[in-house]
Design an enzyme around this catalytic site. Structure first.
Site, PDB file in Angstrom:
ATOM      1  N   SER A 258       8.208  46.374  32.001  1.00 31.72           N
ATOM      2  CA  SER A 258       8.747  46.018  33.223  1.00 31.72           C
ATOM      3  C   SER A 258      10.003  45.001  33.023  1.00 31.72           C
ATOM      4  O   SER A 258       9.760  44.313  32.189  1.00 31.72           O
ATOM      5  CB  SER A 258       7.717  45.521  34.150  1.00 31.72           C
ATOM      6  OG  SER A 258       8.329  45.140  35.138  1.00 31.72           O
TER       7      SER A 258
ATOM      8  N   TYR B 240       1.208  39.506  35.866  1.00 29.11           N
ATOM      9  CA  TYR B 240       1.427  40.882  35.634  1.00 29.11           C
ATOM     10  C   TYR B 240       2.836  40.633  34.481  1.00 29.11           C
ATOM     11  O   TYR B 240       3.012  41.631  33.431  1.00 29.11           O
ATOM     12  CB  TYR B 240       2.024  41.560  36.773  1.00 29.11           C
ATOM     13  CG  TYR B 240       3.014  42.875  36.791  1.00 29.11           C
ATOM     14  CD1 TYR B 240       2.157  43.958  36.425  1.00 29.11           C
ATOM     15  CD2 TYR B 240       4.355  43.012  36.833  1.00 29.11           C
ATOM     16  CE1 TYR B 240       2.847  45.238  36.522  1.00 29.11           C
ATOM     17  CE2 TYR B 240       4.809  44.161  36.568  1.00 29.11           C
ATOM     18  CZ  TYR B 240       4.291  45.221  36.273  1.00 29.11           C
ATOM     19  OH  TYR B 240       4.613  46.461  36.168  1.00 29.11           O
TER      20      TYR B 240
END
Length: 269
Positions: free
Chosen positions: A131, A144
């Site tokens: 990501s 995250y």
């Protein structure tokens, strides 16, 4: 030319399904995975296998099914993942561990399961979906960011370790795309008495708005196809809008405190 066999984790919806559909349309043999096959009785897009990325036995069984059917695995796309938001201080540690089990340990389990076959073939490609958030510590998404950043780093190491076996490793970092990721994301509850309540609520609203207005995940699928057809893939790829990709570049050239101020200003913190 022999048809390439691709295994995609988290292939029943979102980015994973888009990748599977696109690769199949381009002539590749696609196997997707899902945690619960019973939830998709009418799934016909491509072959779907049950696989739990935190369970090595489940992984071994799914990999064995592909090998029994096809005799090889040419590409592994480690796409399955989970979102998590919240103030780090108030996020239950069991949820932090769960996020690392799925986003970091899961891809390692899958890689370990396919590497022996890829060595026998003297060829193979593993694409770890990370990501853009993994390139920076984002407020209220710190866990995250950490899971995806860790996957980026371990991919760099693994790439060097397996290069002499004809195996290639690359990461692909998407920005925000219009998927159902928010539905499965863990949100630490917003408690009225929490000192983080207002900034966390405002940041969460911005995160959800960004996803709702994001681009089509077919762009990720097309990038995966390009990587598969590259003889010497780069270590890291990014896909997303220009500003999201630019944010990674800017972080690399700006002093830390100045970049931190940009993040604070962006999230109005």
């Amino acid at each position: 030319m022999q048809q390439k066999v691709v295994l995609i984790t988290g292939g029943s919806s979102g980015i994973g399904k888009s990748i599977g559909l696109y690769l199949q349309s381009e002539g590749l043999k696609v196997y997707g995975t899902t945690r619960s096959l019973s939830k998709y009785p009418d799934f016909e897009s491509f072959e779907l296998l049950e696989l739990e990325v935190t369970d090595p036995d489940s992984i071994a069984l799914a990999v064995r099914k592909v090998l029994d059917n096809e005799g090889r695995i040419d590409v592994l796309v480690n796409n399955a993942g989970v979102g998590i938001t919240g103030p780090i201080e108030e996020t239950p540690h069991e949820e932090i561990q769960k996020a690392f089990d799925i986003n970091f340990n899961g891809p390692l389990h899958l890689a370990k399961a396919v590497l022996p076959q890829m060595r026998r073939q003297e060829s193979g490609l593993i694409i770890n979906i990370t990501s853009i958030a993994g390139a920076m510590g984002l407020p209220y998404r710190g866990i995250y960011s950490a899971t995806k950043g860790a996957l980026d780093l371990v991919s760099e190491a693994l790439r060097i370790e397996v290069k002499d076996f004809g195996i290639r490793i690359a990461t692909l970092a998407p920005g925000d795309f219009a998927t159902n990721i928010a539905a499965g994301r863990y949100h630490a509850p917003i408690e009225n008495e929490s000192p983080y309540a207002e900034p966390y609520a405002n940041t969460l609203k911005m995160i959800n708005e960004d996803v709702d207005s994001a681009g089509d995940p077919i762009l990720v699928a097309k990038e995966v196809f390009e990587i598969i057809n590259t003889n010497t893939p780069k270590v890291h790829y990014k896909v997303g809008d220009a500003m999201q990709k630019l944010s990674v570049f800017i972080k690399g050239i700006l002093p830390d405190k100045i970049y931190e101020k940009l993040i604070v200003r962006h999230y109005k913190l």
